[in-house]
Design a protein around this motif. Sequence first.
Motif, PDB file in Angstrom:
ATOM      1  N   SER A 369       0.823  -1.206   0.000  1.00 52.67           N
ATOM      2  CA  SER A 369       0.000   0.000   0.000  1.00 52.67           C
ATOM      3  C   SER A 369       0.860   1.261   0.000  1.00 52.67           C
ATOM      4  CB  SER A 369      -0.945   0.003   1.210  1.00 52.67           C
ATOM      5  OG  SER A 369      -0.218  -0.076   2.418  1.00 52.67           O
ATOM      6  N   THR A 370       1.974   1.259   0.751  1.00 53.30           N
ATOM      7  CA  THR A 370       2.845   2.437   0.778  1.00 53.30           C
ATOM      8  C   THR A 370       3.475   2.682  -0.582  1.00 53.30           C
ATOM      9  OG1 THR A 370       3.356   1.997   3.086  1.00 53.30           O
ATOM     10  CG2 THR A 370       4.829   3.488   1.920  1.00 53.30           C
ATOM     11  N   ALA A 371       4.008   1.625  -1.189  1.00 55.67           N
ATOM     12  CA  ALA A 371       4.652   1.768  -2.496  1.00 55.67           C
ATOM     13  C   ALA A 371       3.647   2.175  -3.558  1.00 55.67           C
ATOM     14  CB  ALA A 371       5.334   0.459  -2.882  1.00 55.67           C
ATOM     15  N   MET A 372       2.449   1.578  -3.543  1.00 55.21           N
ATOM     16  CA  MET A 372       1.437   1.921  -4.535  1.00 55.21           C
ATOM     17  C   MET A 372       0.967   3.358  -4.363  1.00 55.21           C
ATOM     18  SD  MET A 372       1.221  -0.671  -6.503  1.00 55.21           S
ATOM     19  CE  MET A 372      -0.187  -0.135  -7.474  1.00 55.21           C
ATOM     20  N   TYR A 373       0.887   3.806  -3.124  1.00 55.07           N
ATOM     21  CA  TYR A 373       0.484   5.186  -2.849  1.00 55.07           C
ATOM     22  C   TYR A 373       1.497   6.157  -3.456  1.00 55.07           C
ATOM     23  CZ  TYR A 373      -1.220   9.226  -0.185  1.00 55.07           C
ATOM     24  OH  TYR A 373      -1.725  10.449   0.181  1.00 55.07           O
ATOM     25  N   ALA A 374       2.790   5.898  -3.203  1.00 50.52           N
ATOM     26  CA  ALA A 374       3.836   6.771  -3.750  1.00 50.52           C
ATOM     27  C   ALA A 374       3.878   6.680  -5.270  1.00 50.52           C
ATOM     28  CB  ALA A 374       5.190   6.386  -3.159  1.00 50.52           C
ATOM     29  N   TYR A 375       3.691   5.482  -5.792  1.00 48.23           N
ATOM     30  CA  TYR A 375       3.712   5.267  -7.243  1.00 48.23           C
ATOM     31  C   TYR A 375       2.592   6.043  -7.931  1.00 48.23           C
ATOM     32  CZ  TYR A 375       2.815   2.608 -11.574  1.00 48.23           C
ATOM     33  OH  TYR A 375       2.569   2.238 -12.873  1.00 48.23           O
ATOM     34  N   GLU A 376       1.371   5.927  -7.407  1.00 48.40           N
ATOM     35  CA  GLU A 376       0.229   6.620  -8.011  1.00 48.40           C
ATOM     36  C   GLU A 376       0.338   8.136  -7.829  1.00 48.40           C
ATOM     37  OE1 GLU A 376      -1.880   5.354  -9.895  1.00 48.40           O
ATOM     38  OE2 GLU A 376      -1.971   3.217  -9.495  1.00 48.40           O
ATOM     39  N   MET A 377       0.972   8.581  -6.747  1.00 50.88           N
ATOM     40  CA  MET A 377       1.156  10.015  -6.509  1.00 50.88           C
ATOM     41  C   MET A 377       2.311  10.587  -7.338  1.00 50.88           C
ATOM     42  SD  MET A 377      -0.937  11.516  -4.491  1.00 50.88           S
ATOM     43  CE  MET A 377      -2.184  11.268  -3.227  1.00 50.88           C
ATOM     44  N   GLU A 432     -13.410  -0.341  -7.069  1.00 51.34           N
ATOM     45  CA  GLU A 432     -12.371   0.669  -6.879  1.00 51.34           C
ATOM     46  C   GLU A 432     -11.590   0.354  -5.620  1.00 51.34           C
ATOM     47  OE1 GLU A 432     -12.096   5.559  -7.181  1.00 51.34           O
ATOM     48  OE2 GLU A 432     -13.936   4.600  -6.458  1.00 51.34           O
ATOM     49  N   CYS A 433     -10.269   0.646  -5.660  1.00 57.71           N
ATOM     50  CA  CYS A 433      -9.420   0.532  -4.470  1.00 57.71           C
ATOM     51  C   CYS A 433      -8.839   1.912  -4.187  1.00 57.71           C
ATOM     52  CB  CYS A 433      -8.305  -0.488  -4.695  1.00 57.71           C
ATOM     53  SG  CYS A 433      -7.198  -0.663  -3.273  1.00 57.71           S
ATOM     54  N   ILE A 434      -9.209   2.483  -3.038  1.00 54.47           N
ATOM     55  CA  ILE A 434      -8.813   3.846  -2.689  1.00 54.47           C
ATOM     56  C   ILE A 434      -7.804   3.803  -1.549  1.00 54.47           C
ATOM     57  CG2 ILE A 434      -9.605   6.089  -1.858  1.00 54.47           C
ATOM     58  CD1 ILE A 434     -12.356   5.386  -3.047  1.00 54.47           C
ATOM     59  N   LEU A 435      -6.644   4.448  -1.745  1.00 51.04           N
ATOM     60  CA  LEU A 435      -5.644   4.579  -0.696  1.00 51.04           C
ATOM     61  C   LEU A 435      -5.699   5.998  -0.151  1.00 51.04           C
ATOM     62  CD1 LEU A 435      -2.591   2.711  -2.286  1.00 51.04           C
ATOM     63  CD2 LEU A 435      -4.277   1.819  -0.673  1.00 51.04           C
ATOM     64  N   ASP A 436      -5.822   6.106   1.160  1.00 53.22           N
ATOM     65  CA  ASP A 436      -5.916   7.407   1.824  1.00 53.22           C
ATOM     66  C   ASP A 436      -4.658   7.600   2.659  1.00 53.22           C
ATOM     67  OD1 ASP A 436      -6.649   9.764   2.925  1.00 53.22           O
ATOM     68  OD2 ASP A 436      -8.404   9.008   4.017  1.00 53.22           O
ATOM     69  N   GLY A 437      -3.850   8.605   2.315  1.00 56.84           N
ATOM     70  CA  GLY A 437      -2.587   8.817   3.007  1.00 56.84           C
ATOM     71  C   GLY A 437      -2.321  10.274   3.279  1.00 56.84           C
ATOM     72  N   PRO A 438      -1.055  10.610   3.553  1.00 59.73           N
ATOM     73  CA  PRO A 438      -0.691  11.979   3.958  1.00 59.73           C
ATOM     74  C   PRO A 438      -1.033  13.053   2.930  1.00 59.73           C
ATOM     75  CG  PRO A 438       1.108  10.447   4.381  1.00 59.73           C
ATOM     76  CD  PRO A 438       0.102   9.709   3.577  1.00 59.73           C
ATOM     77  N   ILE A 450      -2.347  -5.903  -1.404  1.00 57.77           N
ATOM     78  CA  ILE A 450      -2.706  -4.994  -0.318  1.00 57.77           C
ATOM     79  C   ILE A 450      -3.162  -5.832   0.880  1.00 57.77           C
ATOM     80  CG2 ILE A 450      -4.170  -3.081   0.421  1.00 57.77           C
ATOM     81  CD1 ILE A 450      -2.330  -2.267  -1.824  1.00 57.77           C
ATOM     82  N   ASP A 451      -2.471  -5.658   1.981  1.00 60.50           N
ATOM     83  CA  ASP A 451      -2.861  -6.318   3.226  1.00 60.50           C
ATOM     84  C   ASP A 451      -3.060  -7.821   3.027  1.00 60.50           C
ATOM     85  OD1 ASP A 451      -3.384  -6.457   5.912  1.00 60.50           O
ATOM     86  OD2 ASP A 451      -5.506  -5.961   5.718  1.00 60.50           O
TER      87      ASP A 451
END
Length: 653
Positions: A369-377, A432-438, A450-451
């Motif tokens: 999830s962390t890597a995918m969040y950074a990748y998509e951002m 849909e898969c939604i990642l909510d982060g900083p 994911i998880d």
Amino acid sequence: MNKSTQTVSLSIDPSGFMNAMKSGFESHISIIKELAQNSRRAGATAINIEINHESNSLTIVDDGKGIDDFSKLIGAYKSNWGENLNAESPYGIGFLSCILAADHITVKSNGFLLSANCEDIRSFKPIGINHIEPDGKTSITLVGDQLKPIFEANFGEIFAGFPVPVFINGLEIQRIHALDSGLVFNESVSGKICVPRLWKSLAGENQLAYTERVTCYYQGFQILTFGFEVKSNVANVIHLDYTRYKAIAPDRHKLINEDNCKSEIKSTIQQFIRSDIHKVFDELGEEVILNAYHTLHYYKCLDILNNINRIPKDVLRLYKQYPIINANREPTDNEAIKPAVHYSRQEIVEKKIPIFRHENFGDYDEDFSTAMYAYEMGGGYLDEPLDKHHWIYTLAINPDHKVIHCEIVNERKPSISQMDNGADHNAVFCDECILDGPMGKISIKSCALIDGQIVIPGNSSNSDVVLQSKDFTDEFGAFYQSNYDDDSQAFSDWLVAARLSDDPDALLKQVLASKIGNYPMLRNKIFSVGIDMEGEIFVSHEQFPVADNLLPALKEPAEVNSKYAESIIQNQPDLYDAIELHGVRNINDDSSEEGTHFVVDDESPEQFSVYLHCKEGGLECVGDFTDYSKATAYAEELSQEYNWKIGIFTEPQ
């Protein structure tokens, strides 16, 4: 009270002592080093070494003060040097290396001559000293087959740091690291030090860099070297202070407590480099200093970067491709790449390039999830350290796994759960898969782990998710391409089956479409296909009604454009020697139960076929075409690839 009945004292067996000393010296090179060292201590201004291969002899001549006491020359642990030279701590046994390695020795100095078989000296026999006419020189000649390794030695390397000019058979040795070589030396706590600055990069632009290579000399001879060598002969050179450092007896080839010495020497170099960088900072500018990150890191000068409002590109990695469990793979390039520029502090503050701070970024266990969040951002992460007080650590985002929240919209389990080794985890479909982060919420577009489960959002079909589920590298980092291909295909097949499991017609069409392309002889034919309870396929030839909406498609001949040379050749092109293009015609009518049956007919062709001529006779069909031009183009393509001649036996009607 016990009384002593006898006394003992230390004794040395002379022959045992000499045998032990034979194996005590590091190598035969010790001989030449010991002789040159004695010449230096005698105040020689030049040393001449003569090598005679025919007589297996070696002679060293110098213009030093000479030998006053020959008994000390061949005496063990006796020093004949004055107070200043005795500060070098001579062991008094170095000359023994000559006596132990040679068959005969001759010494001339200060009007005296010693000439003897070395075996007599080793046996402690008295050796006579004769008077000769003095010539102001000291010469020592050794003779023996055992000296041959010395003749092939690299004298340039041996004498690279020696303080006295040395000549080998009349040719002067280049002493590239000597104190009088032209290098600029400075005093330091470790000794006299030269730290070269490397100004130009391979591209030619200004670049601040220092070599990591360190070469240490002790009383003129190399005793320690460590660190990476940028290019040949470039090194930080130190002539060690012999009062501070001590060498191991008998031939001083290694420092006592070498590891501690190495650490102290490296610290000395760091201090010099730090001072030098401060001197040239304004001259070079920020760009050159930022490009020197690895040099600053190696020499512990990273704090110099703290006041620069840009971050070195070498410390960042940007996610430009799909994150995986191991970056050593072949299908695509490494997904984390170094940026092309040094990003500014303002860009990072404004999150134009979000930088994530995570100590184990890229090292995941069941959760990307962390890597995918950074990748998509479109962000990156800190891959190399900076000084602990650097401003980046207050601005970088710290996406702990706890602060990345995953929301799966309309989750549903697949009807087919078995993946046939395509991945090692369970899977779920979702809208849909939604990642909510900083930095807020973002919807991921690719399949991802994911998880602990593979999440498949929308119509995503990215089979690279197996690279998050499994590691396809061995212990040496080699990538198992075939294993990856098999598992990737298995996942893709499973994904199709799982998506179409509720629609048998669609599933069958999908399966047949992927398999039937290489078999044009099946086209325009009708079969009744069944699948039994064990999953086996059976075909029925019984008549059955055909739906009206299929009749037009069956009645209209489909265009044929089939190429299947590879499946025929099968990596054995040596079996064929030419290409033939023929016309073919179907000899069965439409009502025939046998279907179509094509034969060669170059006069009135309905279609055209490309054949390979077998060297042992016969033809193999490798392509069927409705269009004559496509048939000739395919023949040309095969001719260019395999260098076969083409024979054309028909023309379009």
